[in-house]
Every structure is written in structure tokens, then in C-alpha cells.
Design a protein around this motif. Sequence first.
Motif, mmCIF file in Angstrom:
data_model
loop_
_atom_site.group_PDB
_atom_site.id
_atom_site.type_symbol
_atom_site.label_atom_id
_atom_site.label_comp_id
_atom_site.label_asym_id
_atom_site.label_seq_id
_atom_site.Cartn_x
_atom_site.Cartn_y
_atom_site.Cartn_z
ATOM 1 N N ILE A 107 40.538 18.652 -2.672
ATOM 2 C CA ILE A 107 39.684 17.588 -2.140
ATOM 3 C C ILE A 107 40.453 16.273 -2.029
ATOM 4 O O ILE A 107 41.209 15.892 -2.901
ATOM 5 C CB ILE A 107 38.448 17.389 -3.042
ATOM 6 N N GLY A 108 40.186 15.557 -0.936
ATOM 7 C CA GLY A 108 40.778 14.235 -0.780
ATOM 8 C C GLY A 108 41.824 14.206 0.308
ATOM 9 O O GLY A 108 42.055 15.174 1.032
ATOM 10 N N TYR A 159 31.352 4.364 -3.929
ATOM 11 C CA TYR A 159 32.451 5.271 -3.613
ATOM 12 C C TYR A 159 33.781 4.882 -4.242
ATOM 13 O O TYR A 159 34.692 5.698 -4.298
ATOM 14 C CB TYR A 159 32.642 5.345 -2.091
ATOM 15 N N ILE A 214 36.429 7.424 1.798
ATOM 16 C CA ILE A 214 35.319 8.340 1.536
ATOM 17 C C ILE A 214 34.179 8.095 2.513
ATOM 18 O O ILE A 214 33.572 9.032 3.038
ATOM 19 C CB ILE A 214 34.832 8.184 0.082
ATOM 20 N N GLU A 219 33.429 12.162 2.718
ATOM 21 C CA GLU A 219 34.118 13.160 1.912
ATOM 22 C C GLU A 219 33.226 13.809 0.859
ATOM 23 O O GLU A 219 33.285 15.025 0.646
ATOM 24 C CB GLU A 219 35.341 12.532 1.239
ATOM 25 N N LEU A 220 32.410 13.007 0.185
ATOM 26 C CA LEU A 220 31.584 13.576 -0.876
ATOM 27 C C LEU A 220 30.463 14.436 -0.296
ATOM 28 O O LEU A 220 30.117 15.474 -0.862
ATOM 29 C CB LEU A 220 31.018 12.465 -1.760
ATOM 30 N N LEU A 223 32.004 17.678 0.567
ATOM 31 C CA LEU A 223 32.237 18.474 -0.631
ATOM 32 C C LEU A 223 30.966 19.204 -1.053
ATOM 33 O O LEU A 223 30.993 20.406 -1.345
ATOM 34 C CB LEU A 223 32.742 17.581 -1.767
ATOM 35 N N THR A 244 40.239 18.571 -7.683
ATOM 36 C CA THR A 244 39.768 17.225 -7.372
ATOM 37 C C THR A 244 40.740 16.193 -7.930
ATOM 38 O O THR A 244 41.562 16.495 -8.795
ATOM 39 C CB THR A 244 38.370 16.974 -7.960
ATOM 40 N N GLU A 249 34.474 13.098 -7.262
ATOM 41 C CA GLU A 249 34.614 14.478 -6.802
ATOM 42 C C GLU A 249 34.409 15.456 -7.955
ATOM 43 O O GLU A 249 33.654 16.428 -7.836
ATOM 44 C CB GLU A 249 36.015 14.698 -6.227
ATOM 45 N N ASP A 250 35.099 15.198 -9.057
ATOM 46 C CA ASP A 250 35.043 16.133 -10.178
ATOM 47 C C ASP A 250 33.630 16.250 -10.731
ATOM 48 O O ASP A 250 33.201 17.347 -11.127
ATOM 49 C CB ASP A 250 36.007 15.685 -11.279
#
Length: 339
Positions: A107-108, A159, A214, A219-220, A223, A244, A249-250
Motif C-alpha cells: 500500500i502507498g 489523512y 491520500i 488511497e484509504l 484499500l 502497509t 493504512e495498518d
Amino acid sequence: MNGGCADEGSRPHLPVMLGEVLARLAPKPGEIHVDGTFGAGGYTGAILETGASVIAIDRDPTAIEAGAALVAASGGRLTLVEGVFGDLDEHVRDLGHDAVDGVVLDIGVSSMQLDRAERGFSFRFDGPLDMRMACDGPSAADIVNGADVSTLHRIFNAYGEEKRAGQVARAIVEARKAAPFETTKQLVKVIETVIWPKAGEIHPATRVFQALRIAVNDELGELVRALGAAERILKPGGRLVVVTFHSLEDRIVKRFLAERSRREAGGSRHAPATVVLAPTFELLMRGHDEAGASEIADNPRARSAKLRAGVRTGAPARAVDPQALGLPHVDLSGRGARR
């Protein structure tokens, strides 16, 4: 504002926690795996070496173009798809597959994007204030120049977890009265009037740039959609592996796997539970994997990486509740960012 989606160049890209990813994903000859974040093809190449086939997805057209050589060398075992990984189940079905054996997500933003000034992702280089992974749609400059102060405040706070989000937002709105923001350097200079650089601490622009990236790429949200898509397309025994790089994210991945790996009582607070929902995943390990000291020394990007993984059960897939997973809500409709 349009930035540059130019050739990414030949700078080597180091896939983070490659050994740990392969160990948790455990690809085998004849299997089909999805690499939802193809990037420079580090994970995909390693999976292909095990004899498995790969469906690799990336929203960045330059990544897809750069992967042509790997496709040619794969003997028909690699298919590249230009698109978002939040739709990975649809991409897989469009290719004629009902289920896959594994899904891996890194991710990212990739280091190849960060290291290209014309993409506008990094505060380290002066370039167009862009940050679009897909090279289309509204850019970071559109948000910075078009969003009102309260929206900018929410973006930087939700974010980027920036403590001085309000001050930065007000400084940006004031500065753009003189001239619109066009470059990363312009934005960095304004941020540094609010957050002064201090030795031993992260760059003052780090969290603001993260937040804009983000927001620009949702992005989130992608996800959350990808986790649900992986649940729908993985066969029983299939593995989901997610790497992540920051807490937002995590947190989402951790909550998803925790929720999906325990038995849930259906119903509501107003009525007794009538259905027990079987777990859709079993955790591959308690907690998470982290990069080793030697990898961090070679690749500082790995310092913040966390790997979480689960094995798909035979239970039916469920709807995903973004709020339950901790997805921050920032209304960007009509304010520059795409949703």
C-alpha cells in the motif's frame, strides 16, 4: 493542473519485505496470484519465479508500460491490468477466473514515483504539484488551490495526522491569494512558515504531503474496497498478504483481519442476535511481521513497513463497513479530489 507522467527511468526499486511476503503468500506452480500494486514488479517477478501465474494491477500507466518486458519473459504467466486494486475481483473475473490462490498488496506510493520530480509526490524535489498515480483527474494543486480552509484542515488532520493542520490550511489559503500553487517547492515554503524544521525530526512537509497524496488518489478508500474484493475472489485456503507503511493504512488492515477472523453475532442493539457469522479469514500469525535490520539498512523505506496476513475460509464474503474499519471521512465532492 497537469503534472508529468513521464518515463520512470531505470532507477532500481527494492520491493519491501520480499522474503516475508513470499513466505506468507506461499505461491506454488500452477497457482494464480494477484499483485494488486504492481509498481516495478518486484513481488510479481518473485512470484513468477515460483512457477505461479500472476494477474498484476496498477493504476499508473507508466508502471504498466514498464512491465512489458516482464510480460514477454513470463511465458504467458503474467497479465498486466491498468486499473485500481479496489476492483481486483472484477479484473480477475473479466479475465475468466472465478477465484485465485493469493492476493498481495503493497500500500502507498512507490519509490519510483517518489524519486521522479515531475510526478510531484515528494517534498525533496521541486516539480509540479501533482501526486496523481493514474496521471489523470484533479491533482494536488487543484485541491490546494480550490478547497476552502475547513476542507484543507480536515484533509491534513484526517489523512496526515498533522497537529498544526488548521494553521497550515490558513497559511495556504492566504498564500494562494497572491498566486496559485503550481510546484512542490511553493507548498513546502508555506508549510515551513508554520512548522519549522528541527534537527532529528521528520521534514515539516511530510504529513501534509502524505495527506494530499491520500486525498488525490483516495488511497484509504481503495484499500477498504480492495480488502473486500480480496475476500470475494480468494478461494478457501487462499492467502491475503498486505504490507502497509503508516498507521492509517495498518489500522484498517488490522481491524479488517481481526473482525473477519472472529465469530460475529448478527442482529442489532435493538434485537437479540439471531445469526452467528462464521470467520472469513484465519490469521496467519498473531500481530504483524516487520523488516529486519539488514533490510532497513539497505532500504530505509522498509523501516515503517508492517505485514499482516490471513487465510481465506469457506465462509461467505460479507459487506465491508468502512466506518468500522476506521476509514476517516473527508467530503471532497466538488473540491478538486476524485472519489
